[in-house]
Design a protein around this motif. Structure first.
Motif, PDB file in Angstrom:
ATOM      1  N   GLY A  94      27.069  33.406  34.807  1.00 61.13           N
ATOM      2  CA  GLY A  94      27.115  34.840  35.085  1.00 61.13           C
ATOM      3  C   GLY A  94      27.076  35.137  36.570  1.00 61.13           C
ATOM      4  O   GLY A  94      27.825  35.992  37.070  1.00 61.13           O
ATOM      5  N   ARG A  95      26.204  34.434  37.290  1.00 57.13           N
ATOM      6  CA  ARG A  95      26.141  34.644  38.744  1.00 57.13           C
ATOM      7  C   ARG A  95      27.477  34.310  39.398  1.00 57.13           C
ATOM      8  O   ARG A  95      27.947  35.025  40.292  1.00 57.13           O
ATOM      9  CB  ARG A  95      25.013  33.804  39.345  1.00 57.13           C
ATOM     10  N   ALA A  96      28.098  33.228  38.940  1.00 53.96           N
ATOM     11  CA  ALA A  96      29.395  32.838  39.502  1.00 53.96           C
ATOM     12  C   ALA A  96      30.467  33.874  39.184  1.00 53.96           C
ATOM     13  O   ALA A  96      31.284  34.229  40.039  1.00 53.96           O
ATOM     14  CB  ALA A  96      29.805  31.462  38.957  1.00 53.96           C
ATOM     15  N   VAL A  97      30.467  34.371  37.936  1.00 55.54           N
ATOM     16  CA  VAL A  97      31.465  35.373  37.530  1.00 55.54           C
ATOM     17  C   VAL A  97      31.327  36.637  38.361  1.00 55.54           C
ATOM     18  O   VAL A  97      32.322  37.160  38.901  1.00 55.54           O
ATOM     19  CB  VAL A  97      31.327  35.694  36.028  1.00 55.54           C
ATOM     20  N   PHE A  98      30.101  37.139  38.497  1.00 51.61           N
ATOM     21  CA  PHE A  98      29.928  38.401  39.218  1.00 51.61           C
ATOM     22  C   PHE A  98      30.129  38.225  40.719  1.00 51.61           C
ATOM     23  O   PHE A  98      30.596  39.152  41.393  1.00 51.61           O
ATOM     24  CB  PHE A  98      28.568  39.016  38.883  1.00 51.61           C
ATOM     25  N   PHE A  99      29.823  37.046  41.243  1.00 53.06           N
ATOM     26  CA  PHE A  99      30.130  36.781  42.647  1.00 53.06           C
ATOM     27  C   PHE A  99      31.643  36.822  42.860  1.00 53.06           C
ATOM     28  O   PHE A  99      32.134  37.429  43.820  1.00 53.06           O
ATOM     29  CB  PHE A  99      29.578  35.414  43.069  1.00 53.06           C
ATOM     30  N   PHE A 100      32.375  36.205  41.936  1.00 56.00           N
ATOM     31  CA  PHE A 100      33.839  36.206  42.009  1.00 56.00           C
ATOM     32  C   PHE A 100      34.389  37.629  41.940  1.00 56.00           C
ATOM     33  O   PHE A 100      35.276  38.013  42.722  1.00 56.00           O
ATOM     34  CB  PHE A 100      34.412  35.348  40.880  1.00 56.00           C
ATOM     35  N   ARG A 102      32.838  40.425  42.703  1.00 58.19           N
ATOM     36  CA  ARG A 102      32.504  41.156  43.932  1.00 58.19           C
ATOM     37  C   ARG A 102      33.421  40.733  45.074  1.00 58.19           C
ATOM     38  O   ARG A 102      33.804  41.555  45.911  1.00 58.19           O
ATOM     39  CB  ARG A 102      31.032  40.935  44.303  1.00 58.19           C
ATOM     40  N   MET A 103      33.785  39.450  45.109  1.00 58.00           N
ATOM     41  CA  MET A 103      34.713  38.980  46.130  1.00 58.00           C
ATOM     42  C   MET A 103      36.095  39.615  45.942  1.00 58.00           C
ATOM     43  O   MET A 103      36.772  39.957  46.913  1.00 58.00           O
ATOM     44  CB  MET A 103      34.831  37.453  46.087  1.00 58.00           C
ATOM     45  N   LEU A 104      36.512  39.760  44.693  1.00 64.83           N
ATOM     46  CA  LEU A 104      37.780  40.426  44.412  1.00 64.83           C
ATOM     47  C   LEU A 104      37.747  41.887  44.839  1.00 64.83           C
ATOM     48  O   LEU A 104      38.759  42.451  45.235  1.00 64.83           O
ATOM     49  CB  LEU A 104      38.089  40.375  42.912  1.00 64.83           C
ATOM     50  N   GLY A 105      36.560  42.493  44.706  1.00 67.47           N
ATOM     51  CA  GLY A 105      36.422  43.917  44.965  1.00 67.47           C
ATOM     52  C   GLY A 105      36.376  44.678  43.655  1.00 67.47           C
ATOM     53  O   GLY A 105      37.005  44.291  42.668  1.00 67.47           O
ATOM     54  N   HIS A 108      39.751  45.731  41.911  1.00 68.75           N
ATOM     55  CA  HIS A 108      40.431  44.672  41.178  1.00 68.75           C
ATOM     56  C   HIS A 108      39.677  44.325  39.897  1.00 68.75           C
ATOM     57  O   HIS A 108      40.279  43.948  38.890  1.00 68.75           O
ATOM     58  CB  HIS A 108      40.584  43.428  42.057  1.00 68.75           C
ATOM     59  N   SER A 109      38.360  44.461  39.942  1.00 64.88           N
ATOM     60  CA  SER A 109      37.561  44.167  38.757  1.00 64.88           C
ATOM     61  C   SER A 109      37.909  45.091  37.598  1.00 64.88           C
ATOM     62  O   SER A 109      37.840  44.695  36.432  1.00 64.88           O
ATOM     63  CB  SER A 109      36.070  44.277  39.079  1.00 64.88           C
ATOM     64  N   LEU A 110      38.288  46.334  37.912  1.00 60.65           N
ATOM     65  CA  LEU A 110      38.639  47.283  36.853  1.00 60.65           C
ATOM     66  C   LEU A 110      39.807  46.773  36.017  1.00 60.65           C
ATOM     67  O   LEU A 110      39.862  47.007  34.805  1.00 60.65           O
ATOM     68  CB  LEU A 110      38.998  48.648  37.450  1.00 60.65           C
ATOM     69  N   SER A 111      40.727  46.077  36.653  1.00 59.51           N
ATOM     70  CA  SER A 111      41.901  45.582  35.928  1.00 59.51           C
ATOM     71  C   SER A 111      41.553  44.450  34.973  1.00 59.51           C
ATOM     72  O   SER A 111      42.386  44.055  34.144  1.00 59.51           O
ATOM     73  CB  SER A 111      42.980  45.118  36.918  1.00 59.51           C
ATOM     74  N   MET A 169      29.422  47.860  36.153  1.00 62.01           N
ATOM     75  CA  MET A 169      29.868  48.587  37.344  1.00 62.01           C
ATOM     76  C   MET A 169      28.892  48.375  38.502  1.00 62.01           C
ATOM     77  O   MET A 169      29.297  48.189  39.656  1.00 62.01           O
ATOM     78  CB  MET A 169      30.010  50.081  37.032  1.00 62.01           C
ATOM     79  N   ALA A 170      27.608  48.403  38.192  1.00 60.59           N
ATOM     80  CA  ALA A 170      26.604  48.191  39.241  1.00 60.59           C
ATOM     81  C   ALA A 170      26.699  46.782  39.805  1.00 60.59           C
ATOM     82  O   ALA A 170      26.611  46.573  41.022  1.00 60.59           O
ATOM     83  CB  ALA A 170      25.205  48.458  38.691  1.00 60.59           C
ATOM     84  N   LEU A 171      26.898  45.786  38.939  1.00 69.65           N
ATOM     85  CA  LEU A 171      26.924  44.394  39.387  1.00 69.65           C
ATOM     86  C   LEU A 171      28.135  44.060  40.249  1.00 69.65           C
ATOM     87  O   LEU A 171      28.075  43.173  41.086  1.00 69.65           O
ATOM     88  CB  LEU A 171      26.853  43.455  38.181  1.00 69.65           C
ATOM     89  N   VAL A 172      29.250  44.786  40.054  1.00 70.26           N
ATOM     90  CA  VAL A 172      30.430  44.520  40.883  1.00 70.26           C
ATOM     91  C   VAL A 172      30.500  45.461  42.083  1.00 70.26           C
ATOM     92  O   VAL A 172      31.442  45.403  42.875  1.00 70.26           O
ATOM     93  CB  VAL A 172      31.750  44.594  40.066  1.00 70.26           C
ATOM     94  N   GLY A 173      29.487  46.322  42.219  1.00 72.83           N
ATOM     95  CA  GLY A 173      29.416  47.186  43.392  1.00 72.83           C
ATOM     96  C   GLY A 173      30.318  48.403  43.347  1.00 72.83           C
ATOM     97  O   GLY A 173      30.680  48.945  44.398  1.00 72.83           O
ATOM     98  N   ALA A 174      30.688  48.861  42.156  1.00 64.56           N
ATOM     99  CA  ALA A 174      31.547  50.047  42.041  1.00 64.56           C
ATOM    100  C   ALA A 174      30.773  51.293  42.485  1.00 64.56           C
ATOM    101  O   ALA A 174      29.595  51.444  42.143  1.00 64.56           O
ATOM    102  CB  ALA A 174      32.033  50.221  40.605  1.00 64.56           C
TER     103      ALA A 174
END
Length: 202
Positions: A94-100, A102-105, A108-111, A169-174
């Motif tokens: 999970g940490r790796a997924v959400f780090f990825f 967040r790196m995408l932005g 991009h995560s919405l897609s 949304m919170a975890l990806v920084g939206a």
């Protein structure tokens, strides 16, 4: 349409297993374990490959009752949705997924929302659009080919999904506040949320 032709919506085992990592077996009393067994989840046996939607909804209900007995049902389901994502976010994967993500932005995560849904279910899809005031509309839909098998039952627990979405949304920084569920019929195969942009007037 023949019964054999109906596509059955299912939730895959890793999602169900995650639910019971959140609500550990020892927190469930004998009556709750009996109810779970009656709907097809025997916690003394390995998890199945997938579970029917009534079984999943029943499991979420039992776990919400066990974890948040003091809360109204809708709020308890929201909290289960939140905690399931938070628990996954604390695992190594999970940490790796959400780090990825967040790196995408976050844009991009919405897609990737539909891809995420379809890694855990076979019947959900999602779409997003920006509203004129800068808010984000998120819509979860049951795919049309599953409607017939659901009959008059909704394939979406709107409060669970609300908690799930808000935490993601919170975890990806939206830059949005918590989603507001829009009015819907109990049997609707769609749930729409409006997420106001942070800093915008309430």
């Amino acid at each position: 349409m023949r019964m054999a032709d109906l596509k059955e919506p299912v939730v895959f085992s890793h999602v169900v297993e995650s639910l019971f990592k959140l609500v550990r077996k020892e927190r469930l009393n004998a009556e709750q374990r009996k109810r779970l067994k009656a709907i097809g989840i025997d916690l003394d046996q390995p998890f199945l490959v997938a579970y029917s939607l009534p079984t999943w909804f029943g499991a979420v209900g039992v776990c919400a009752e066990a974890l948040f007995p003091e809360l109204p049902l809708e709020e308890a389901h929201y909290r289960i949705g939140q905690e399931l994502v938070s628990t996954f976010g604390r695992t190594n994967i999970g940490r790796a997924v959400f780090f990825f993500l967040r790196m995408l932005g976050w844009e991009h995560s919405l897609s990737r929302i539909t891809r995420g849904l379809q890694s855990g279910t076979n019947f959900l899809t999602a779409s997003t659009r920006y509203l004129p005031d800068g808010s984000l509309e998120v819509c979860f839909d049951v795919m049309p080919e599953f409607h017939a098998s659901l009959g008059g039952q909704s394939g979406i627990d709107p409060h669970f999904m609300n908690g799930n979405m808000d935490t993601m949304m919170a975890l990806v920084g939206a830059p949005f506040r918590g989603g507001v569920l829009q009015p819907r019929a109990p049997s609707a195969q769609k749930a729409i949320y409006i997420l106001p942009r942070k800093g915008a007037p309430p």
